[in-house]
Design a protein around this motif. Structure first.
Motif, PDB file in Angstrom:
ATOM      1  N   ALA A   1      16.792  -6.218   0.955  1.00  0.00           N
ATOM      2  CA  ALA A   1      16.513  -5.288  -0.142  1.00  0.00           C
ATOM      3  C   ALA A   1      15.051  -4.863  -0.037  1.00  0.00           C
ATOM      4  O   ALA A   1      14.150  -5.642  -0.332  1.00  0.00           O
ATOM      5  CB  ALA A   1      16.790  -5.978  -1.468  1.00  0.00           C
ATOM      6  N   THR A   2      14.849  -3.639   0.425  1.00  0.00           N
ATOM      7  CA  THR A   2      13.489  -3.153   0.675  1.00  0.00           C
ATOM      8  C   THR A   2      13.170  -2.010  -0.277  1.00  0.00           C
ATOM      9  O   THR A   2      13.988  -1.105  -0.476  1.00  0.00           O
ATOM     10  CB  THR A   2      13.390  -2.661   2.142  1.00  0.00           C
ATOM     11  N   PHE A   3      11.978  -2.069  -0.874  1.00  0.00           N
ATOM     12  CA  PHE A   3      11.556  -1.053  -1.841  1.00  0.00           C
ATOM     13  C   PHE A   3      10.229  -0.484  -1.357  1.00  0.00           C
ATOM     14  O   PHE A   3       9.167  -1.043  -1.635  1.00  0.00           O
ATOM     15  CB  PHE A   3      11.408  -1.684  -3.234  1.00  0.00           C
ATOM     16  N   ALA A   4      10.269   0.589  -0.579  1.00  0.00           N
ATOM     17  CA  ALA A   4       9.031   1.131  -0.015  1.00  0.00           C
ATOM     18  C   ALA A   4       9.281   2.528   0.541  1.00  0.00           C
ATOM     19  O   ALA A   4      10.200   2.717   1.332  1.00  0.00           O
ATOM     20  CB  ALA A   4       8.537   0.220   1.110  1.00  0.00           C
ATOM     21  N   ILE A   5       8.444   3.455   0.125  1.00  0.00           N
ATOM     22  CA  ILE A   5       8.532   4.837   0.618  1.00  0.00           C
ATOM     23  C   ILE A   5       7.111   5.309   0.897  1.00  0.00           C
ATOM     24  O   ILE A   5       6.243   5.229   0.001  1.00  0.00           O
ATOM     25  CB  ILE A   5       9.198   5.762  -0.427  1.00  0.00           C
ATOM     26  N   LYS A   6       6.857   5.757   2.114  1.00  0.00           N
ATOM     27  CA  LYS A   6       5.500   6.215   2.439  1.00  0.00           C
ATOM     28  C   LYS A   6       5.101   7.348   1.503  1.00  0.00           C
ATOM     29  O   LYS A   6       5.852   8.297   1.308  1.00  0.00           O
ATOM     30  CB  LYS A   6       5.429   6.681   3.897  1.00  0.00           C
ATOM     31  N   GLY A   7       3.904   7.227   0.892  1.00  0.00           N
ATOM     32  CA  GLY A   7       3.406   8.273  -0.001  1.00  0.00           C
ATOM     33  C   GLY A   7       3.885   8.117  -1.436  1.00  0.00           C
ATOM     34  O   GLY A   7       3.680   9.010  -2.254  1.00  0.00           O
ATOM     35  N   GLU A   8       4.495   6.987  -1.762  1.00  0.00           N
ATOM     36  CA  GLU A   8       4.998   6.778  -3.134  1.00  0.00           C
ATOM     37  C   GLU A   8       3.837   6.866  -4.141  1.00  0.00           C
ATOM     38  O   GLU A   8       2.706   6.479  -3.828  1.00  0.00           O
ATOM     39  CB  GLU A   8       5.727   5.432  -3.242  1.00  0.00           C
ATOM     40  N   ASP A   9       4.146   7.372  -5.361  1.00  0.00           N
ATOM     41  CA  ASP A   9       3.070   7.501  -6.355  1.00  0.00           C
ATOM     42  C   ASP A   9       2.859   6.150  -7.051  1.00  0.00           C
ATOM     43  O   ASP A   9       3.588   5.180  -6.816  1.00  0.00           O
ATOM     44  CB  ASP A   9       3.364   8.639  -7.339  1.00  0.00           C
ATOM     45  N   HIS A  10       1.855   6.132  -7.916  1.00  0.00           N
ATOM     46  CA  HIS A  10       1.438   4.893  -8.578  1.00  0.00           C
ATOM     47  C   HIS A  10       2.597   4.224  -9.321  1.00  0.00           C
ATOM     48  O   HIS A  10       2.832   3.017  -9.199  1.00  0.00           O
ATOM     49  CB  HIS A  10       0.282   5.247  -9.537  1.00  0.00           C
ATOM     50  N   ASP A  11       3.367   5.023 -10.068  1.00  0.00           N
ATOM     51  CA  ASP A  11       4.449   4.440 -10.865  1.00  0.00           C
ATOM     52  C   ASP A  11       5.556   3.879  -9.975  1.00  0.00           C
ATOM     53  O   ASP A  11       6.114   2.814 -10.255  1.00  0.00           O
ATOM     54  CB  ASP A  11       5.048   5.492 -11.811  1.00  0.00           C
ATOM     55  N   THR A  12       5.860   4.602  -8.894  1.00  0.00           N
ATOM     56  CA  THR A  12       6.899   4.107  -7.977  1.00  0.00           C
ATOM     57  C   THR A  12       6.413   2.818  -7.309  1.00  0.00           C
ATOM     58  O   THR A  12       7.165   1.852  -7.167  1.00  0.00           O
ATOM     59  CB  THR A  12       7.218   5.168  -6.896  1.00  0.00           C
TER      60      THR A  12
ATOM     61  N   ASN B   1       0.871  -1.183   0.000  1.00  0.00           N
ATOM     62  CA  ASN B   1       0.000   0.000   0.000  1.00  0.00           C
ATOM     63  C   ASN B   1       0.910   1.237   0.000  1.00  0.00           C
ATOM     64  O   ASN B   1       1.873   1.277   0.763  1.00  0.00           O
ATOM     65  CB  ASN B   1      -0.890  -0.030   1.257  1.00  0.00           C
ATOM     66  N   PRO B   2       0.604   2.233  -0.819  1.00  0.00           N
ATOM     67  CA  PRO B   2       1.509   3.391  -0.915  1.00  0.00           C
ATOM     68  C   PRO B   2       1.593   4.229   0.364  1.00  0.00           C
ATOM     69  O   PRO B   2       2.548   4.982   0.534  1.00  0.00           O
ATOM     70  CB  PRO B   2       0.891   4.232  -2.037  1.00  0.00           C
ATOM     71  N   LEU B   3       0.591   4.081   1.257  1.00  0.00           N
ATOM     72  CA  LEU B   3       0.595   4.950   2.447  1.00  0.00           C
ATOM     73  C   LEU B   3       0.951   4.224   3.742  1.00  0.00           C
ATOM     74  O   LEU B   3       1.032   4.850   4.796  1.00  0.00           O
ATOM     75  CB  LEU B   3      -0.783   5.616   2.616  1.00  0.00           C
ATOM     76  N   SER B   4       1.132   2.909   3.710  1.00  0.00           N
ATOM     77  CA  SER B   4       1.275   2.185   4.977  1.00  0.00           C
ATOM     78  C   SER B   4       2.725   1.993   5.434  1.00  0.00           C
ATOM     79  O   SER B   4       2.978   1.497   6.528  1.00  0.00           O
ATOM     80  CB  SER B   4       0.577   0.819   4.881  1.00  0.00           C
ATOM     81  N   THR B   5       3.679   2.397   4.610  1.00  0.00           N
ATOM     82  CA  THR B   5       5.083   2.147   4.952  1.00  0.00           C
ATOM     83  C   THR B   5       5.550   2.986   6.138  1.00  0.00           C
ATOM     84  O   THR B   5       5.279   4.187   6.204  1.00  0.00           O
ATOM     85  CB  THR B   5       5.979   2.470   3.730  1.00  0.00           C
ATOM     86  N   GLN B   6       6.258   2.337   7.064  1.00  0.00           N
ATOM     87  CA  GLN B   6       6.978   3.084   8.111  1.00  0.00           C
ATOM     88  C   GLN B   6       8.395   3.282   7.569  1.00  0.00           C
ATOM     89  O   GLN B   6       9.164   2.327   7.444  1.00  0.00           O
ATOM     90  CB  GLN B   6       6.998   2.281   9.420  1.00  0.00           C
ATOM     91  N   ASP B   7       8.724   4.534   7.237  1.00  0.00           N
ATOM     92  CA  ASP B   7      10.010   4.797   6.579  1.00  0.00           C
ATOM     93  C   ASP B   7      11.201   4.391   7.451  1.00  0.00           C
ATOM     94  O   ASP B   7      12.233   3.950   6.943  1.00  0.00           O
ATOM     95  CB  ASP B   7      10.107   6.273   6.196  1.00  0.00           C
ATOM     96  N   ASP B   8      11.042   4.519   8.772  1.00  0.00           N
ATOM     97  CA  ASP B   8      12.158   4.139   9.646  1.00  0.00           C
ATOM     98  C   ASP B   8      12.353   2.619   9.663  1.00  0.00           C
ATOM     99  O   ASP B   8      13.480   2.121   9.641  1.00  0.00           O
ATOM    100  CB  ASP B   8      11.984   4.718  11.064  1.00  0.00           C
ATOM    101  N   THR B   9      11.246   1.892   9.629  1.00  0.00           N
ATOM    102  CA  THR B   9      11.336   0.422   9.572  1.00  0.00           C
ATOM    103  C   THR B   9      12.017  -0.010   8.274  1.00  0.00           C
ATOM    104  O   THR B   9      12.902  -0.886   8.278  1.00  0.00           O
ATOM    105  CB  THR B   9       9.922  -0.202   9.661  1.00  0.00           C
TER     106      THR B   9
END
Ligand SMILES: NC(=O)c1ccc[n+]([C@@H]2O[C@H](COP(=O)([O-])OP(=O)(O)OC[C@H]3O[C@@H](n4cnc5c(N)ncnc54)[C@H](O)[C@@H]3O)[C@@H](O)[C@H]2O)c1
Length: 424
Positions: free
Chosen positions: A98-109, A79-87
């Motif tokens: 290897a983690t690919f997740a940024i809170k608030g990422e857009d659809h393409d990201t 989910n684009p909004l559920s990521t805890q950036d510190d985690t």
């Protein structure tokens, strides 16, 4: 351009994330036991596992267990909004994941991140909402023979996967973790129940006592939210489409009515149906001034946000953190939390670790079981239930960790319960 090894907001957040992960770990005794067992037996040795899950501290502990079992794990957000950036940062820096997740990422990201974990040619996958498996089927046909099984975490994902099975489109075995008793009975009910109430509270600071809370959908999640809202003194109204669930709500002492009536009296609306456009134009038009709307179902389709945006003559962003105000031509204003995305994860921290303990222990043990069965050629392509033995094991260890003891059947009782001769 060189392929990124990971994509997170800021590695400097890693120390804070590590503390968060360790804090969650303390409340996850079942998963910890699985991790110890995995570290010893290495059941996932050499396996590439791509997971698309909410990137939270609880998920980080699942990933630690999978890694201890010998898997090479690649993680992206479900989910684009559920990521805890510190985690996410701590997973990269301290766990080497290897983690690919940024809170608030857009659809393409978001989809770029799903592709990044699929590019690793997974042998096992884990999903929360079936986005990964769906993309795999649509665009990664060549990788399919490599995949032995996929675990699915949530109701909406399982519904999508059953639809694929029905249409003859499913090409890999699925384990429906959501349908395990050790998942939905606790995670969906108590986890979503508490964390949804928490999300609304953090976003708005409202007093539940005396408010009319409209809960759309009286499934496992809806029951949990309704039960907790009532416990805090709210008057709870339920809307449903299934007669049995509606009857259950009525007999649980709640008011049941169609949304066309509920929309006139609600102070807060929470959708948890897994369905589309449960709140739509006709409802927005009839809501009271100041009504609060949010969703805790998996996808952001339950509230027809597109229409609400079109209707509004003015939209004011972030009148409070996570809350946007929509001013309607009828002179009323409705507030939307977290843009209609999962309120418990976007405006709060998701489920408490203690309940995710059971969900993720079930996930990890299902992955071990699925790989073993697939390697023996005994896992046909279909949606499978989690074996009862795994459910019993998870529940037993959880009870032990809580210091709760239960009775055992006597031999006389065992015989009685398996015979048909004794009657009136
Ligand atoms: N927020 C979270 O962290 C979290 C956790 C678990 C599950 N979920 C998601 O929450 C949703 C609900 O999950 P669940 O396990 O309660 O599912 P469920 O199938 O047990 O319940 C859904 C209920 O909604 C009802 N419903 C469907 N369409 C409706 C409509 N138009 N109006 C009113 N009611 C309607 C159904 O009859 C059913 O009773 C799913 O999308 C699931 O993936 C979210």
């Amino acid at each position: 351009m060189a392929k990124k090894q990971y994509d997170v907001k800021d590695l400097k957040l890693a120390e804070q994330g590590k503390k968060r992960i360790d804090w969650a770990d303390q409340s996850m005794p079942v998963l910890r036991k699985v991790r110890e067992h995995f570290a010893k037996e290495k059941p996932l040795k050499g396996i590439t596992l791509s997971a698309c899950l909410h990137v939270t501290a609880e998920t980080a502990n699942l990933v630690r267990a999978l890694k201890a079992g010998g898997a090479k794990v690649f993680l992206c957000a479900s989910n684009p909004l559920s990521t805890q950036d510190d985690t996410a940062a701590a997973l990269v820096k301290h766990e080497g994941i290897a983690t690919f997740a940024i809170k608030g990422e857009d659809h393409d990201t978001y989809y770029g991140h799903l592709r990044a974990v699929l590019d690793e040619k997974p042998v096992l996958t884990m999903d929360d909402g079936a986005d990964l498996v769906s993309l795999l089927h649509r665009e990664y046909s060549a990788y399919m023979p490599n995949v032995r099984a996929s675990m699915e975490e949530t109701t909406t994902g399982v519904i999508r996967l059953h639809a694929m099975e029905r249409d003859g489109a499913l090409r890999i075995p699925i384990i429906s973790v959501n349908d395990a008793a050790t998942k939905h009975l606790f995670d969906n009910r108590y986890g979503t129940g508490q964390s949804t109430i928490d999300g609304v509270l953090r976003a708005t600071g409202l007093l539940y006592a005396g408010k009319t809370i409209v809960v759309a959908g009286y499934g496992w999640c809806g029951k949990g939210v309704a039960m907790r809202a009532r416990g805090m003194g709210a008057q709870v109204v339920v809307t449903e489409v299934e007669p049995i669930r509606a009857l259950e709500a009525a007999m649980d002492g709640l008011r049941v009515m169609p949304m066309r009536d509920a929309c006139r009296i609600g102070d807060v609306f929470i959708t948890l149906t897994g369905d589309k456009h449960v709140l739509r134009e006709e409802h927005f038009q009839s809501m009271r001034d100041g009504a609060i709307i949010c969703n805790s179902g998996h996808f952001d389709v339950e509230i027809d946000m597109k229409t609400l945006r079109r209707l509004a003559k003015k939209i004011e962003r972030e009148v409070r953190r996570s809350v946007d105000a929509y001013y309607l031509p009828n002179g009323r204003c409705v507030y939307v939390i977290a843009e209609g995305r999962l309120v418990n994860l976007a405006a709060a921290e998701g489920h408490p670790a203690s309940v995710m303990d059971m969900s993720f222990a079930t996930q990890a043990l299902s992955a071990e079981w699925a790989l073993r069965m697939a390697n023996k050629g005994k896992l046909p392509v279909k949606v499978h239930n989690v074996p009862k033995q795994i459910e019993d094991e998870v529940a037993t260890v959880k009870l032990e960790s809580m210091g709760v003891k239960i009775d055992r059947l006597t031999s006389e009782q065992k015989e009685y319960l398996t015979s048909w001769s004794e009657g009136t």
